[in-house]
Enzyme design. Structure first.
Site, PDB file in Angstrom:
ATOM      1  N   HIS A  23      73.616  86.630  36.479  1.00 26.29           N
ATOM      2  CA  HIS A  23      72.234  86.455  36.945  1.00 26.29           C
ATOM      3  C   HIS A  23      72.069  85.018  37.445  1.00 26.29           C
ATOM      4  CE1 HIS A  23      70.250  89.862  34.373  1.00 26.29           C
ATOM      5  NE2 HIS A  23      70.598  90.297  35.567  1.00 26.29           N
ATOM      6  N   HIS A  79      71.271 102.092  40.342  1.00 25.46           N
ATOM      7  CA  HIS A  79      70.529 100.830  40.206  1.00 25.46           C
ATOM      8  C   HIS A  79      70.871  99.936  41.391  1.00 25.46           C
ATOM      9  CE1 HIS A  79      68.738  97.343  38.501  1.00 25.46           C
ATOM     10  NE2 HIS A  79      69.684  96.969  37.662  1.00 25.46           N
ATOM     11  N   GLU A  81      70.464  96.600  41.681  1.00 24.59           N
ATOM     12  CA  GLU A  81      70.879  95.212  41.466  1.00 24.59           C
ATOM     13  C   GLU A  81      72.317  95.059  41.971  1.00 24.59           C
ATOM     14  OE1 GLU A  81      70.060  93.713  37.533  1.00 24.59           O
ATOM     15  OE2 GLU A  81      70.140  91.638  38.250  1.00 24.59           O
ATOM     16  N   ASP A  83      74.996  93.673  41.216  1.00 28.35           N
ATOM     17  CA  ASP A  83      76.214  93.806  40.410  1.00 28.35           C
ATOM     18  C   ASP A  83      76.706  95.257  40.411  1.00 28.35           C
ATOM     19  OD1 ASP A  83      73.788  94.046  38.969  1.00 28.35           O
ATOM     20  OD2 ASP A  83      74.805  93.914  37.048  1.00 28.35           O
ATOM     21  N   HIS A 145      67.192  98.741  33.987  1.00 25.89           N
ATOM     22  CA  HIS A 145      66.722  97.399  33.771  1.00 25.89           C
ATOM     23  C   HIS A 145      65.665  96.943  34.790  1.00 25.89           C
ATOM     24  CE1 HIS A 145      68.373  93.181  35.024  1.00 25.89           C
ATOM     25  NE2 HIS A 145      67.483  92.966  34.102  1.00 25.89           N
ATOM     26  N   ASP A 164      72.858 100.169  33.255  1.00 25.18           N
ATOM     27  CA  ASP A 164      72.792  98.955  32.421  1.00 25.18           C
ATOM     28  C   ASP A 164      72.598  99.265  30.932  1.00 25.18           C
ATOM     29  OD1 ASP A 164      73.183  96.921  34.280  1.00 25.18           O
ATOM     30  OD2 ASP A 164      71.058  96.753  34.778  1.00 25.18           O
ATOM     31  N   TYR A 192      73.206  91.059  24.658  1.00 21.71           N
ATOM     32  CA  TYR A 192      72.759  91.720  25.900  1.00 21.71           C
ATOM     33  C   TYR A 192      71.367  92.321  25.695  1.00 21.71           C
ATOM     34  CZ  TYR A 192      73.607  95.225  29.732  1.00 21.71           C
ATOM     35  OH  TYR A 192      73.573  96.025  30.847  1.00 21.71           O
ATOM     36  N   HIS A 225      78.415  98.218  32.403  1.00 26.10           N
ATOM     37  CA  HIS A 225      79.069  96.965  31.988  1.00 26.10           C
ATOM     38  C   HIS A 225      79.775  97.189  30.661  1.00 26.10           C
ATOM     39  CE1 HIS A 225      76.949  94.515  34.938  1.00 26.10           C
ATOM     40  NE2 HIS A 225      75.794  94.961  34.508  1.00 26.10           N
TER      41      HIS A 225
HETATM   42 FE1  FEO Z   1      70.422  95.313  36.239  1.00 26.36          FE
HETATM   43 FE2  FEO Z   1      73.827  95.246  35.662  1.00 26.36          FE
HETATM   44  O1  FEO Z   1      72.238  95.124  36.665  1.00 26.36           O
END
Ligand code: FEO
Length: 395
Positions: A23, A79, A81, A83, A145, A164, A192, A225
């Site tokens: 992030h 998602h 984002e 990543d 997320h 996530d 996390y 992740h």
């Molecule tokens: Fe909300 Fe792993 O991205």
């Protein structure tokens, strides 16, 4: 290199051994991370999520060794984002017309990121995508997320692709939860949750209960992740339910910053006072200027009470304390007690400032805090010990 999860189901993600800040610079990743992408082969071939942008070319190259890209029928984008979606532009360059399944909010986010008119298909909770012998069932998961987040469930194989949720930043060659060091795994899961999901605890609780109400068997939880949960996969779901319920342990965390050791001396003697009254409680001290902030947040998450100390400087507080208080404010911790302390030479505003911030952040500030004049002398040290004893009595 792809890793087989079950027949025709593969992990095709990336292990990022090097990353130490995620992030941007907001989240420390002492143990690296992974960006998990999955390939389901069958009557229809499906890719679920991609990887972070810097790995886009490597990801698509590796994927093309597992499957002819033209044979991919569907892309599921849980998602937006980057990543998880960062390799979409590279993938879609090869298969521009392939449908991408996402939520309505996902559509906005993908367009916001990539400004592309790919073949988006929006879904809502309960929608099914038939992929031959099996279905993918979609579940929207807003704020787990981001507003666009969703999960999907693969029937027959009983796999929840949770994105996530239930993840952790933890690079490991052993992709599965039963193969990794359990202490490391638990530490990273809690960190996390504490740092990323605490503000959404009410939604976490509600979403998990909704998913459980579907009574779907879950043999695997494939997160985006870290590890894949295959050994007692619902253990992490149970942990989330526990963590979402204003979690705390028998712990008091004292955080402080100090210029000439006056406020550090206060912290140590307050701790002494607490332990004189309560020998069992786990008291931890951290200097915020020299300790990783995300690790401190994980400790605060576990605490039933915190003490925050700063000397007064320029009618204010030291910057490392100001920074962590900003973080704490945003996370919205519930059901925790708190108080402030600090030494001063002349104006002495720090304790009041910290108390007000803690109060505004939702902590139960249990008293006016403790100020000591200049570097604590014997009398002030005794005051700190007494203050610690009183603090312990109020827990
Ligand atoms: Fe909300 Fe792993 O991205």
């Amino acid at each position: 290199m792809a890793i087989k999860i079950k027949d025709d189901i593969y992990w095709v993600g990336v292990i990022d051994w090097e990353i130490r800040k995620f992030h941007g610079n907001e989240y420390s990743t002492h143990r690296g991370s992974t960006y998990n992408s999955y390939l389901i082969k069958g009557d229809k071939n499906v890719v679920i999520d991609t990887v972070w942008t810097p790995f886009a070319k490597e990801f698509v190259k590796n994927l093309s060794k597992e499957i002819d890209l033209d044979k991919i029928d569907y892309v599921i984008a849980n998602h937006a984002e980057v990543d998880h979606s960062g390799a979409l532009p590279e993938l879609m360059r090869h298969i521009p017309d392939t449908p991408i399944y996402c939520t309505k909010n996902g559509l906005k986010s993908f367009k916001g990121h990539f400004h592309e008119d790919w073949n988006f298909q929006t879904i809502k909770t309960g929608d099914k995508l038939n992929i031959g012998q099996r279905d993918l069932i979609f579940v929207e998961a807003p704020m787990l997320h981001w507003p666009d987040s969703m999960m999907c469930y693969l029937t027959q194989d009983n796999i929840l692709f949770s994105n996530d949720a239930f993840g952790q930043h933890y690079a490991s060659q052993y992709l599965f939860n039963d193969l990794v060091n359990q202490t490391e795994l638990y530490t990273e899961c809690l960190k996390y949750y504490a740092n990323i999901l605490t503000p959404f605890s009410k939604l976490v609780d509600k979403k998990i209960k909704e998913v459980l109400s579907f009574n779907l068997p879950v043999d695997y939880i494939c997160t985006s992740h870290g590890v894949i949960w295959r050994d007692k996969p619902t253990q992490i779901v149970e942990k989330y339910l526990e963590w979402a319920e204003n979690y705390s342990e028998d712990q008091v965390t004292i955080i402080y910053d100090t210029m000439w050791d006056g406020t550090r001396t206060m912290a140590e003697n307050i701790a002494k006072g607490i332990s004189e009254v309560n020998k069992k409680v786990n008291i931890k001290l951290f200097n915020t200027a020299s300790t990783d902030k995300n690790d401190i947040i994980a400790e605060i998450f576990k605490s039933k009470a915190i003490l925050v100390g700063s000397p007064t400087i320029n009618k204010g507080i030291l910057t490392s304390i100001a920074a962590i208080l900003e973080e704490i404010k945003g996370l919205g911790f519930q059901n925790k007690k708190a108080a402030a302390f600090g030494c001063y030479g002349w104006s002495g505003e720090s304790v009041k400032i910290i108390s007000e911030i803690l109060n505004g952040a939702g902590f139960e500030v249990i008293d006016d805090g403790l100020k000591t004049f200049w570097n604590p002398d014997e009398e002030s040290i005794n005051q700190c010990i007494e203050y610690g004893k009183n603090f312990a009595e109020k827990l």
